[in-house]
Structures are given as structure tokens and as C-alpha cells.
Design a protein around this motif. Structure first.
Motif, PDB file in Angstrom:
ATOM      1  N   SER A 139      -5.334  16.693  10.502  1.00 20.79           N
ATOM      2  CA  SER A 139      -5.423  15.652   9.470  1.00 20.79           C
ATOM      3  C   SER A 139      -5.081  16.181   8.075  1.00 20.79           C
ATOM      4  O   SER A 139      -5.197  15.457   7.091  1.00 20.79           O
ATOM      5  CB  SER A 139      -6.835  15.044   9.473  1.00 20.79           C
ATOM      6  N   ALA A 140      -4.660  17.447   7.985  1.00 23.00           N
ATOM      7  CA  ALA A 140      -4.346  18.016   6.668  1.00 23.00           C
ATOM      8  C   ALA A 140      -3.072  17.393   6.102  1.00 23.00           C
ATOM      9  O   ALA A 140      -2.161  17.043   6.855  1.00 23.00           O
ATOM     10  CB  ALA A 140      -4.172  19.530   6.775  1.00 23.00           C
ATOM     11  N   ALA A 141      -3.021  17.270   4.762  1.00 26.90           N
ATOM     12  CA  ALA A 141      -1.824  16.707   4.120  1.00 26.90           C
ATOM     13  C   ALA A 141      -0.658  17.677   4.208  1.00 26.90           C
ATOM     14  O   ALA A 141       0.502  17.277   4.289  1.00 26.90           O
ATOM     15  CB  ALA A 141      -2.134  16.389   2.657  1.00 26.90           C
ATOM     16  N   GLY A 175      -4.242  24.799   6.342  1.00 25.77           N
ATOM     17  CA  GLY A 175      -4.089  23.382   6.063  1.00 25.77           C
ATOM     18  C   GLY A 175      -4.827  23.019   4.793  1.00 25.77           C
ATOM     19  O   GLY A 175      -5.889  23.583   4.495  1.00 25.77           O
ATOM     20  N   ALA A 176      -4.230  22.085   4.022  1.00 27.12           N
ATOM     21  CA  ALA A 176      -4.851  21.682   2.765  1.00 27.12           C
ATOM     22  C   ALA A 176      -4.701  20.178   2.571  1.00 27.12           C
ATOM     23  O   ALA A 176      -3.774  19.555   3.102  1.00 27.12           O
ATOM     24  CB  ALA A 176      -4.211  22.414   1.585  1.00 27.12           C
ATOM     25  N   GLY A 185      -4.661  20.100  -2.815  1.00 25.65           N
ATOM     26  CA  GLY A 185      -4.679  21.545  -2.701  1.00 25.65           C
ATOM     27  C   GLY A 185      -5.967  22.113  -2.122  1.00 25.65           C
ATOM     28  O   GLY A 185      -6.047  23.320  -1.871  1.00 25.65           O
ATOM     29  N   THR A 186      -6.953  21.276  -1.880  1.00 20.16           N
ATOM     30  CA  THR A 186      -8.203  21.778  -1.302  1.00 20.16           C
ATOM     31  C   THR A 186      -7.960  22.254   0.124  1.00 20.16           C
ATOM     32  O   THR A 186      -7.469  21.498   0.968  1.00 20.16           O
ATOM     33  CB  THR A 186      -9.270  20.655  -1.293  1.00 20.16           C
ATOM     34  N   GLY A 217       3.899  26.139  -2.550  1.00 20.73           N
ATOM     35  CA  GLY A 217       5.247  25.590  -2.672  1.00 20.73           C
ATOM     36  C   GLY A 217       5.349  24.218  -2.042  1.00 20.73           C
ATOM     37  O   GLY A 217       5.942  23.291  -2.603  1.00 20.73           O
ATOM     38  N   LYS A 218       4.764  24.093  -0.858  1.00 17.36           N
ATOM     39  CA  LYS A 218       4.819  22.816  -0.141  1.00 17.36           C
ATOM     40  C   LYS A 218       4.106  21.714  -0.908  1.00 17.36           C
ATOM     41  O   LYS A 218       4.547  20.565  -0.916  1.00 17.36           O
ATOM     42  CB  LYS A 218       4.159  22.977   1.228  1.00 17.36           C
ATOM     43  N   LEU A 219       2.981  22.080  -1.507  1.00 16.31           N
ATOM     44  CA  LEU A 219       2.175  21.089  -2.220  1.00 16.31           C
ATOM     45  C   LEU A 219       2.684  20.845  -3.636  1.00 16.31           C
ATOM     46  O   LEU A 219       2.230  19.922  -4.315  1.00 16.31           O
ATOM     47  CB  LEU A 219       0.716  21.547  -2.293  1.00 16.31           C
ATOM     48  N   GLY A 220       3.577  21.720  -4.105  1.00 20.77           N
ATOM     49  CA  GLY A 220       4.038  21.617  -5.487  1.00 20.77           C
ATOM     50  C   GLY A 220       2.951  21.968  -6.487  1.00 20.77           C
ATOM     51  O   GLY A 220       2.886  21.417  -7.585  1.00 20.77           O
TER      52      GLY A 220
END
Lengths: 162, 756, 289
Positions: free
Chosen positions: B194-196, B315-316, B320-321, B395-398
Motif C-alpha cells: 500500500s506504499a505510495a 516503501g514510503a 516521504g514517511t 528521487g522517486k518521491l521528488g
């Protein structure tokens, strides 16, 4: 196998020794003459812990055959201080904490002095390349380079006529 | 003990005096392992296996024994048969049977370079010649070097006595999986699903060597009455005594071990390789015997740090958490069980708050030299994977990689991977210091990139003994049982001078032999300034109390009516109020006032706290050649309180340099024949001075409330973050993510030019 | 175990006699390869013949435009010779990439050459420069081009009793420039993964009139790549000519995979380093044109 008699000058004093034809200068300095300040870290010229000055040029004493020293002049770490007065390189190594375990230190000091004897104003890059033949695993070289630069500055001041 | 926050300003702690052993070391007078000679000493040499795995069918030593000048020959048969016993004397734990068989192989050789026989002779040349006269008949066995290969079905099994530790129920057959450690909790798969954002990666590292410049060496002298002396350079002469006595099955008190100066260790000099063998040769010959390794022997036969294969999933949430971490790694154990996996597991992800986690570590036996502790043993490998994955996730999350770390950084009270809460840790403080440092926002040039990584090490306390004694003139000697590997004599003298409020120069610190001081654990695990420092403070406090008591007695007042002030005892009693008595005056008359003034503190230090570090690295990558230049490097670390900041910085700089070497060029390289191909400093490429920039050490001080001067420990942490810091900087500079160490030019080039 | 004798003859003739008397005897120049190999047990010569006591064996000699370097001249002494450094900077730089300062204070180019390692740093530069060796032996002296000395890793074409006494350079051509570059993981204290030596001549228009391009560590011996030189001659070293040169260099490279590098990386680097070395050599040629 007959030993070879060799006459040299070590740290300003005439010195004679007997050696095997293929003994290294380092072995003779350490085991025959009791000058254990020069260290053996590799025996292949890759670490610089055995650095001495032979006829004015620094060399790895592990890669000099002892008989080659006949008639030559050798300067080791034991001759860097004048009696109890430390050379500025030694003093700056202490003040800058440029040693941790201290095993590589004699080689570094002999090499650094050889640099400053010919170049009193080296750049950081020149110091780093000059000392690239001396491995240190403890310090990351930072404080060593700073100590050598500081010693150079002090020597320049000493040499400047008042 | 006082909480540091309430402490008065220090007089000595935090100053940078010259170390007491300094002059000896800059003049070449200091005695290291091979600088010591015993009268009548023989020279030893060791015959080593040319095969990575073989059964020893026979060893014929007759010709060697007959050679003129040979005084003793020893094989594994000369060591007593021992019962399995796991000893915790070094860093990690070792079975004494393994220690014995590693000193001299008995039935099998387990790696190329494994010791099989030893000689002692009148000269080094004769000793070497004698080795050539020993005939060993081997039955070569299939060997295995790789981690997954060693675990594969049908792989040659090194020990038929090893059943994976930490697996319940006990496996029904032996394997090369020496131990398995698992920690964590929560619903990892659910949280990852379920992580973003998630990242997944496999990371690999080759074994690397500690690379101390002084090879192992010792002199042993074992007399007919059973008493023996050993002179050696080690990180712990009490460990040398305990291991040597155990291998030889003799009483520890019969061995007196004198510590010589140590030329670097980094964890690699916490065991014995030579001492039991030199002892046997000495007993057989009746003479003192020196055994010294060549550099090649050091590489082939002493402990590298384990290589690894590490799988990471993080996973975050979109902000970003971190929500989940799944880490599973294989570590080389080499020929024997090394016990690094546990430290690896507990050093993997504990610097972040992660509600769902699973960390599994497996140690794998293979035909390489037995892995040994190397600076933060077990931590850098897994940290490389986790901190690289964090970068990828950022990087993925910006999200800025530093901000992502700050957002998730563990603080006091958060659970560690073990479930226990963190104490007063300083990760956030380090991240904030990194963020505020000019380096973090400095402009970059073409082909340059900046990376950041955080890491930690648990540090340690443990047993230490210190004797503080006052000479008749009031000067003070601090004797410890902790070898000084990087300036600890200076820090002990500082702490004693601080307690006594006297000049630093009035305190001299020495490292005492095993007969002259009580048991002390090895110098390692970043424990010495903390634990031995605590004992120094305790003993110095007792000396202060004794001096007050004596002064009171001489004045004829009760102890309550005197006070220690500025290095003197002051009388508070009405009649003599204001009178002062110096340590010299008290000690000078101590023989008539109750005897010499001295105190021993023997303690097992508790309350240690981990250290955290954050490293910033700028690299410049040559896009045409793959060469990576480290252009700028800043290492931020919480050390508790820095007793001697020069040596704290030195530890940080040295650890960072070792980490950079590990990241870029260092690796054990094996041939297809199972033999090490780069057993020398030319091809085992440690950084030289021209490879590195200045390394700026930024000391953060979040004091440890359990230590009288707030110490946490320094030495291990700085080798943890560099691997990922460099990898992340290469990614930033060149856009390629390298997951396999070392990131040598050919590897970087291949990543940049995948077409070949 | 046979012991090794040490001799320090005073003349070339005595050295030849000593070497001829024992086919296992080895000449000793700087010793930075020989002594390492003896220590490691890879070599146990019956005698080492120290060349450094022979008159004229050490030093840079100049006759008009031509330089000759005594076989026992340490690499750092080359750097100290301003005229040599100005004429053949590529050669001097190559020799001063070997090992460390300590090593270069002993190591000689003749030794670097006769050790016959395909990765020797000074050799591609010497070959590019068109240097020749003067060899002394039982039947007198002969001259051979540098590239004719190594025949395979560790083996030379020298006959028993022979040794190199001098390395001679042709007169520096007008408009000439040379350069040497190598790839190593470390900045110092390393062995070339690939080395590229280049010597070119430019005319007043900047057109390349002659070129020699030699590679190290991409074959069993140093490789002189004539196709690469041909790709440059007649050009103004434009991108197309440089690309053709790099391609020729890569085509001539036949390296191995070993602990110091892979085949594909070595081939790629040969092309890159040769191009970069050509540009440096060109800037030197231009500076003096």
C-alpha cells in the motif's frame, strides 16, 4: 655464502657492517644497526614506511640491496631531530596530531623533510603527490598534509633573514 | 554521576595537547611488533596452504628438522585437542577450536594461505629454506568462494559440525549457513503493497581488508616451568592472553603479555594468529621465537571484512514517511563462523522510524580467510544498500534526500530494530548540522554531483581496569590495560587531569602489561574513551578522595572540612581555614600518613550510547573514462563530548578515507583457482594521499548522560556512511546508480556505456 | 637453495663478462622490479650485477639535438633535466608516473623496458618517440628500436650476456610534440590499465606530417599502431581524423581480462587515451611550431 663488508655513512656517522649479498638496506638498518625507526610495511616498495634518504634522494630501503650502500650516505628517521630538538616537520606532526598509530610516521617524516629540503613552498597538491608513496591507513592524510604545509611555512619563516 | 548538562566548563576536556607518546613516534624510537628483540631469539616462519580447500593427508617435517640451524618445527598436531567453547574476548565471538585450527590447520585447510606448519631457526633465511623442505600431502577438495554458491544445493560443505545457528528447529544436516539472525516486526508485505512509492535493489560488495600498515608479529618465550612471556602488537593483550592460554590449554596467569606499540588494527588485531604457534615453537626450542607475517601473508591469512549480497525493499507514503523496510543479506564468514551478522542486522535500518520491518542476516562459510572485525563490523555493507535505496526513494518521491532522512530520523525513545528504545542519540542533530553546513549548498562544477548518507554504530562499554597512582612529587601516572591505537593515552591523561584539576603535563598515561593491571577488553568497538575513560575518571576520583582524606588527617580535621580546589586540598575548618596543601605535599609525606596514594577502578562500563554520522560527498565523474574524483568531503558526527578533538577528527577522517577506499577501489580479487590475486598494496588499492581531498570533520556534541564527561565513542561510525555517500554522489554526478562495489573506473564506465 | 652473489663492476666489459658467465645473472639498475621479484621468490638469479658503478651509466647526455640516457639513470633525474623535459615531455612524464617518488628515485627506463611488462609506463612513450636502445654484449654493441626489446610478458630479445647501456632519442623534429597518458584506478602508485604514448609532427599549417602511436597493456607487448598514425597524417587532427585514429587504436588492441581491467574497458580506454594524448601532443607541437 660469504658476507660482504660495506662502509657507509649513516646519519652523519661512519658505519660499517657485514651483510648477505641480497640483504635489504632496511634489514641491515633494523637488524644489524638497531635503527628500527624505519618500518617494513610491505617489503615491495608500495607503502613507504621504510623511506630513507640515500645520497640525497629518498628511496624505499626495502628495495635497496645493502651492498649497494657502499660509500654512500644514508639518512634515516633517527637523524632527523638535532639531538633533542625536533625538526619542524616532527614538531608540526605532533602539534597537528598528524599521527594515530604512528607506524607510518617515520616514513612520512623522512619523505616530507625531503620535499621541504627542495621545495620550501609546496602546494597542497604537490604535498599529496609527493607523499603518494607513503600509505597511511589511520588519518585519511588530512592532518598529515596540514602538518607538512605548516612545517613548510615555519621553515620559510626561519629561512627569511630578519 | 553528574549529567553533563549540569557540568562546569571543562579545563582540559576539549583541549588539544600533544600526546604523551608523540615524541617517540616522530623520532622512530617507539617500539612496534618487529622492533622488539629478545636475547637468543629465533626467527620463525609459517608454511601455508597453496590450495583453497584440501584434506591434509600427511606432513613430513624430517628434512626441515635436519637442516642446520632449525631449532623447532610445529604442526597442528602440536596443539592440544580442545572442546568447543565460544569465547567473547575480541570483537565478536570465536569458538576456541576454530581459533586453534586457524592458527595451525589440523585435518583440513580451508583457504589458500591457511597455516599448516611452522619452523623456528637461527636466521630468517634458514627458516624460509626449512619451509621448502616440509612435504605436505594434500587431497584437494572442491572449493567455494561465492555467497549464493556456498548455499546452493551440492556446494562443498566446509564443516560437518556447523548447523545453522539461530534456526529453530535445528537443521537436520550441516551447511555453510553458519548463522541466521532476524529482527523486526509488523506487516512488511502489507505496508509495501500500500506504499505510495517503493524501491527495490540488490547490492553486492567484495571482502575488503583492514589494511593496517604494520603486519602481525610477536615474540614468545615459554619456559620449562610453564611460565611464558609474549611481546606483541594487538588491540588487546588480555584477549591475546586469554586466547593463547585457551588454545594451549594452560593457565592464563602463566602468560605475561606485554603490549608493544600497535601499527593499526581497525578490528583486525583482536584475535590471535601467531602467538600460540610462537609459543609452541618456543617450548620446543627452549628459545624466544619471533613470528612475523609478510604483507602477502597478512592479505592471504588474516581477516577481511565480509563481502555481501544484500536485497533491500523500502516503501514510503507520498509525503516521504517510511512505512516498511525489508532487508535480507548474506555475509561472507570465510573459513569459520565470524559472528558479524547480528551487528549487521542491528545496524541496518535503526536510524529511521519504520513501523513495519524485517531484517534478516545470514553468515556464509566459504573458502576464504576467516572474516574478522573491521571498523563497525557488519554495519557498512548493509548501510550501503539501505542508504543507496533511501537516495533512490528520495528521487522517486521528488524529496530532497536530506529532508527525507530528517523526516524519518529516529530520536530518543523511538524503537531500535531490536525493539528497545533509543537513548539520547544525535542523528537529527547531525542531519541539521549537515544541512546548515556551507558544503550542502555550495555550487557544483561540470560532471560533479553531491551525495549524502547517514549511518550509525552501537558503540560499546565493557570491562576495563585503570590504576591511577600519585608519585611522591605529586605527579600522576594512569596505567590502563587498553592498547593505544590512536591517541587514547592523551585522552586518559586529559580525563585524569580534569578530575584532579591539575596541569595535563602532570599526568602521564601508559599501557600496562597483563601482569601489571587488571583485565581490560580489546580496544575496539569504539569503547576505550568511554569505558576505560570511565574507569580512569573513577580511579582519579578515588585518588582525589584519598588526597583529601590524607590532608584532613595531617591537619587533624575531619574529611568534611577539606575540599579539593584547583589541584589542591583547601582546609575549611575554622582555625586553618584557607590553608592549602598540594598533591606534592600530601604525596611527599604519604609513606607516613597511611601509605602510597593509588586507586584501581575495575569496572564493566554500562550506559554506552550509539554514535550517528552524516557524510556529504562531492564527486566528479569523467564521462569518458569512468574515473571518479572525490572533490569535497564533509563528515558530521555526534561523538557525545570530544575529549581530545584532534584525535576525534582524526578518527572521523581516517574512517571516511577507509570508506572511500571501500567504495571506489578496494576488493579481494580471486582467480578461478580459488587463490587471491591481489595480495599486496599495489593491487589492493587503498587510497593514497593524492586520491583524497581534505576531509572536513564536523563534531556534533550531544552528551551521553551516563558518562562523567559525556563520551559516546568515535572510531567506528565514520566508516559506515561513506560507501553510500560516494555512490549517491556518483549518481548525482553521472546519473547512474551503482549497486556493486567497488565502483572502480571500469564499473562506472560500464554503467555509463551500457552498449559496451 | 643457491645463493645470489652481488657484483658492482666498473666497466661495461666487466659487466658483460659477469652476465655472460652466468645465464641466470641479472643486471641491477634501480632494482624496483628485480628486488621485488627476488623477495617474492619469483626469481632467484645466481648473481645481480649492479650497473650503477659503471662510468657514464647514469645521467642524461646531449649531443646536439639528440639525447642519450644512461641505463642506470633514475626517472626523477629525467625530470630534473630541463632540456630533455622540453624536448620529450611525454617520455619524461611517462617515466615519472611509475610508482612513487621513492620508486622513481631508483627506477630506470631501461629497467622498466627490460622488465618486459606490457603495462610499463615509459615504454609506449619511448616507442612513440622512436627511441633506440644501445645494447652491450659479448660480441660488442648493437642498436635496436625500443619496441624490439620486449617479446612477451617478462621476456626480452636480449641474448645471454647482453644488457641495455643507453637509450637514444632521435633529434626532436621541428613542430614535434609528444605525450603519454594512462588509466589507473588510483592517481599514483598504480600499474597502467591502459597506456597511450603519442608523438606527432605538425607543419606550419597545423597539418600532421608524421605520427607514432604506441599502446601499453592492450597486448603481450607494447603495440605500435601504424594504422592509427596513418589516420592522422595529412589531417589537421579534426574530429573525423581523431575518430578514425581511435578506431584504429581499438582495432589494434587485443587485451586480456585480469585483476587490473577488463577487455572491453581496456579497448575503450585505448581509444579515449590515445585521442587525449594526441591533443596534448598537438598543443605541445603547436606551442613550438
Amino acid at each position: 655464502m660469504s658476507k660482504i663488508r660495506v662502509s657507509t655513512t649513516v646519519n652523519g656517522d661512519a658505519a660499517e657492517f657485514l651483510c648477505e649479498p641480497t640483504s635489504s638496506l632496511l634489514d641491515v638498518l633494523r637488524d644489524t644497526m638497531g635503527l628500527t625507526g624505519s618500518k617494513e610495511g610491505c617489503g615491495s616498495g608500495d607503502c613507504g614506511a621504510c623511506t630513507v634518504v640515500l645520497d640525497g634522494e629518498m628511496v624505499c630501503s626495502c628495495l635497496v640491496l645493502a651492498p649497494e650502500a657502499e660509500g654512500r650516505t644514508i639518512a634515516t628517521i633517527e637523524g632527523v631531530a638535532e639531538g633533542s630538538v625536533l625538526h619542524p616537520v616532527q614538531q608540526k606532526f605532533l602539534e597537528h596530531a598528524a599521527l594515530q598509530c604512528g607506524f607510518c610516521t617515520p616514513g612520512f617524516i623522512v619523505a616530507a623533510k625531503a620535499l621541504l629540503d627542495r621545495n620550501p613552498d609546496p602546494t597542497e597538491s604537490e604535498v599529496r603527490y609527493w607523499l603518494a608513496g607513503n600509505l597511511c591507513r589511520c588519518t585519511g592524510y588530512d592532518k598529515i598534509v596540514r602538518a607538512v604545509m605548516a612545517a613548510a611555512a615555519e621553515l620559510r619563516q626561519e629561512r627569511t633573514p630578519a | 554521576m553528574n549529567a553533563p548538562s549540569t557540568m562546569k566548563p571543562f579545563r582540559h576536556v576539549g583541549t588539544r595537547p600533544v600526546r604523551p607518546d608523540g615524541v617517540d613516534k616522530v623520532t622512530g624510537k617507539a617500539l612496534y611488533s618487529t622492533d622488539f628483540k629478545a636475547p637468543g631469539m629465533l626467527w620463525g616462519a609459517i608454511l601455508r596452504s597453496p590450495h583453497p580447500h584440501a584434506r591434509i593427508l600427511s606432513i613430513d617435517t624430517k628434512k626441515a628438522e635436519a637442516l642446520a640451524g632449525v631449532k623447532a618445527v610445529a604442526t597442528g598436531r602440536d596443539l592440544p585437542t580442545l572442546e568447543s567453547l565460544v569465547m567473547h574476548v575480541g570483537e565478536g565471538a570465536s569458538d576456541i577450536v576454530d581459533v586453534s585450527h586457524n592458527c595451525l590447520a589440523l585435518d583440513k585447510v580451508l583457504y589458500e594461505g591457511h597455516a599448516v606448519a611452522a619452523v623456528a631457526a637461527a636466521s630468517p633465511e634458514i627458516a624460509r629454506e626449512a619451509l621448502g623442505l616440509i612435504t605436505v600431502e594434500y587431497e584437494e577438495l572442491a572449493f567455494v568462494l561465492g555467497l549464493e554458491e556456498a548455499l546452493a544445493e551440492g556446494a562443498p560443505v566446509l564443516h560437518d559440525t556447523v548447523f545453522t545457528k539461530g534456526v529453530d528447529p535445528k537443521p537436520d544436516r550441516p551447511s555453510n549457513a553458519a548463522m541466521r539472525v532476524e529482527m523486526g516486526g509488523g506487516d512488511v508485505e502489507g505496508a509495501l503493497a500500500s506504499a505510495a512509492a517503493t524501491v527495490t535493489g540488490r547490492y553486492t560488495l567484495e571482502p575488503v581488508h583492514q589494511g593496517y600498515i604494520e603486519p602481525h608479529a610477536c615474540v614468545a618465550s615459554w619456559n620449562g616451568d610453564g611460565q611464558a612471556q609474549i611481546w606483541t602488537s594487538s588491540q588487546g593483550h588480555f584477549a591475546v592472553r586469554a586466547l593463547t592460554a585457551s588454545v594451549l590449554a594452560i593457565p592464563q596467569a602463566d602468560i605475561r603479555v606485554t603490549p608493544l606499540e600497535i601499527g593499526g588494527g581497525f578490528g583486525g588485531k583482536t584475535t590471535v594468529y601467531l602467538e600460540p604457534v610462537a609459543m609452541v615453537l618456543s617450548k620446543k626450542s627452549g628459545r624466544p621465537v619471533r613470528l612475523a607475517m609478510t604483507r602477502e601473508e597478512v592479505f592471504r591469512a588474516t581477516g577481511p571484512a565480509p563481502g555481501a549480497v544484500i536485497d533491500v525493499r523500502l516503501g514510503a507514503a507520498a509525503d516521504g514517511t517510511l512505512v516498511a523496510a525489508d532487508v535480507e543479506f548474506l555475509y561472507h564468514s570465510g573459513a569459520y563462523t565470524a559472528n558479524d551478522a547480528g551487528a549487521g542486522v542491528s545496524s541496518a535500518i535503526g536510524h529511521y522510524r519504520i513501523p513495519n520491518s524485517r531484517v534478516v542476516g545470514i553468515e556464509v562459510l566459504c573458502n576464504r580467510p576467516a572474516a574478522k572485525a573491521y571498523r563497525a563490523p557488519g554495519a557498512p555493507q548493509v548501510n550501503f544498500a539501505v542508504e543507496s535505496a533511501m537516495d533512490e526513494l528520495a528521487g522517486k518521491l521528488g524529496i530532497d534526500p536530506l529532508e527525507l532522512r530528517l523526516k524519518n530520523a529516529a530520536i530518543e525513545g523511538d524503537p531500535q530494530t531490536t525493539g528497545l528504545p533509543w537513548g539520547r542519540i544525535g542523528y537529527v542533530e547531525c542531519l541539521e548540522a549537515a544541512k546548515a553546513h556551507p558544503h550542502w549548498s555550495a555550487p557544483l562544477g561540470p560532471n560533479q554531483g553531491r551525495g549524502i548518507a547517514g549511518g550509525y554504530w552501537g558503540n560499546y562499554g565493557g570491562p576495563s581496569t585503570v590504576n591511577v597512582s600519585v608519585a611522591e612529587d605529586g605527579t600522576v601516572t594512569v596505567a590502563t590495560g587498553s592498547p593505544d591505537i590512536g591517541g587514547s593515552r592523551a585522552s586518559m591523561a586529559i580525563m585524569a587531569a580534569e578530575v584532579l584539576d591539575i596541569p595535563y603535563e602532570q599526568v602521564r598515561a601508559v599501557v600496562a602489561d597483563t601482569a601489571s593491571i587488571g583485565v581490560s577488553m580489546v580496544t575496539g568497538g569504539s569503547r576505550t574513551t568511554f569505558a576505560t575513560g570511565m574507569a580512569t575518571v573513577q580511579a582519579a576520583e578515588e585518588v582525589k578522595r584519598l588526597l583529601c582524606e590524607r590532608a584532613a588527617r595531617m591537619w587533624g580535621v575531619i574529611s568534611d572540612q577539606v575540599e579539593w580546589r584547583s589541584g589542591e586540598v583547601i582546609c575549611l575548618d575554622g582555625e586553618k581555614q584557607g590553608q592549602a596543601m598540594s598533591a606534592a605535599a600530601i604525596a611527599g609525606r604519604s609513606f607516613h600518613s597511611g601509605g602510597p596514594i593509588a586507586a584501581v577502578a575495575a569496572l564493566s562500563a554500562k550506559g554506552w550510547l550509539p554514535g550517528f554520522g552524516v557524510h556529504i560527498c562531492d564527486t566528479e565523474v569523467d564521462p569518458e573514462t569512468g574515473h571518479v574524483k572525490i572533490v569535497r568531503y564533509t563528515a558530521v558526527q555526534d561523538v557525545g563530548i570530544a575529549i581530545h578533538p584532534d584525535y576525534v577528527e582524526g578518527q572521523i577522517q581516517g574512517g571516511a578515507a577507509q570508506g572511500i577506499g571501500w567504495a571506489l577501489n578496494e576488493a579481494y580479487i580471486y582467480g578461478k583457482d580459488g587463490k587471491l590475486d591481489n595480495a599486496g598494496f599495489l593491487d589492493y588499492r587503498m587510497p593514497v594521499a593524492s586520491d583524497l581531498p581534505m576531509i572536513e570533520a564536523v563534531i556534533v556534541e550531544v552528551p551521553n548522560p551516563s558518562h562523567p564527561y559525556g563520551v559516546k565513542g568515535v572510531g567506528e561510525v565514520p566508516i559506515v556512511p561513506p560507501l553510500a555517500a560516494v555512490a549517491n554522489a556518483i549518481h548525482a554526478a553521472a546519473g547512474v546508480r551503482l549497486k556493486d562495489l567497488p565502483m572502480a573506473p571500469d564499473r562506472v564506465y560500464a554503467a555509463l556505456h551500457p552498449e559496451g | 637453495m643457491p645463493s645470489t652473489a652481488y657484483h658492482a663492476p666498473g666497466t661495461v666489459e666487466d659487466a658483460v663478462a659477469l652476465l655472460a658467465a652466468d645465464p641466470t645473472a641479472r643486471p641491477l639498475g634501480g632494482g624496483t622490479d628485480l628486488i621485488v621479484q627476488m623477495r617474492a621468490g619469483r626469481l632467484s638469479p645466481g648473481a645481480v650485477i649492479d650497473l650503477k658503478r659503471i662510468g657514464g651509466m647514469s645521467g642524461v647526455h646531449r649531443a646536439g639535438d639528440a639525447f642519450a640516457i644512461g641505463a642506470a639513470t633514475p626517472c626523477t633525474a629525467l625530470k630534473a633535466d630541463a632540456a630533455l623535459s622540453a624536448a620529450w615531455p611525454g617520455v619524461v612524464e611517462a617515466a615519472n608516473l611509475i610508482g612513487s617518488v621513492q620508486v622513481r628515485n631508483r627506477a630506470t627506463m631501461a629497467g622498466n623496458l627490460c622488465n618486459a611488462s606490457p603495462a610499463a609506463d615509459s615504454v609506449p612513450a619511448l616507442v612513440a618517440a622512436g627511441a633506440v636502445c644501445v645494447i652491450a654484449g659479448p660480441s660488442g654493441q648493437r642498436e635496436v628500436p625500443v619496441e624490439a626489446i620486449p617479446v612477451s610478458p617478462g621476456k626480452t630479445s636480449l641474448a645471454p650476456g647482453e644488457f641495455v647501456v643507453e637509450i637514444r632519442f632521435p633529434p626532436k623534429p621541428a613542430g614535434g610534440g609528444d605525450a603519454y597518458l594512462r588509466s589507473t584506478p588510483r592517481t599514483e602508485m598504480d600499474i597502467a590499465v591502459v597506456g597511450a604514448g603519442v608523438s606527432i609532427v605538425l607543419d606550419g599549417e597545423g597539418i600532421c606530417t608524421a605520427a607514432r602511436i604506441a599502446l601499453g597493456a592492450v597486448g603481450p607487448t607494447v603495440v605500435l599502431v601504424e594504422d592509427a598514425a596513418a589516420a592522422l597524417v595529412g589531417s589537421k587532427l579534426d574530429d573525423d581524423a581523431l575518430a578514425a585514429m581511435s578506431q584504429a587504436v581499438q582495432a589494434a588492441s587485443n587485451p586480456i581480462d585480469d585483476k587490473r581491467g577488463t577487455v572491453s574497458y581496456r579497448k575503450a580506454m585505448a581509444g579515449v587515451l590515445a585521442r587525449r594524448a594526441v591533443l596534448i601532443a598537438a598543443s605541445r607541437a603547436g606551442a613550438k611550431a
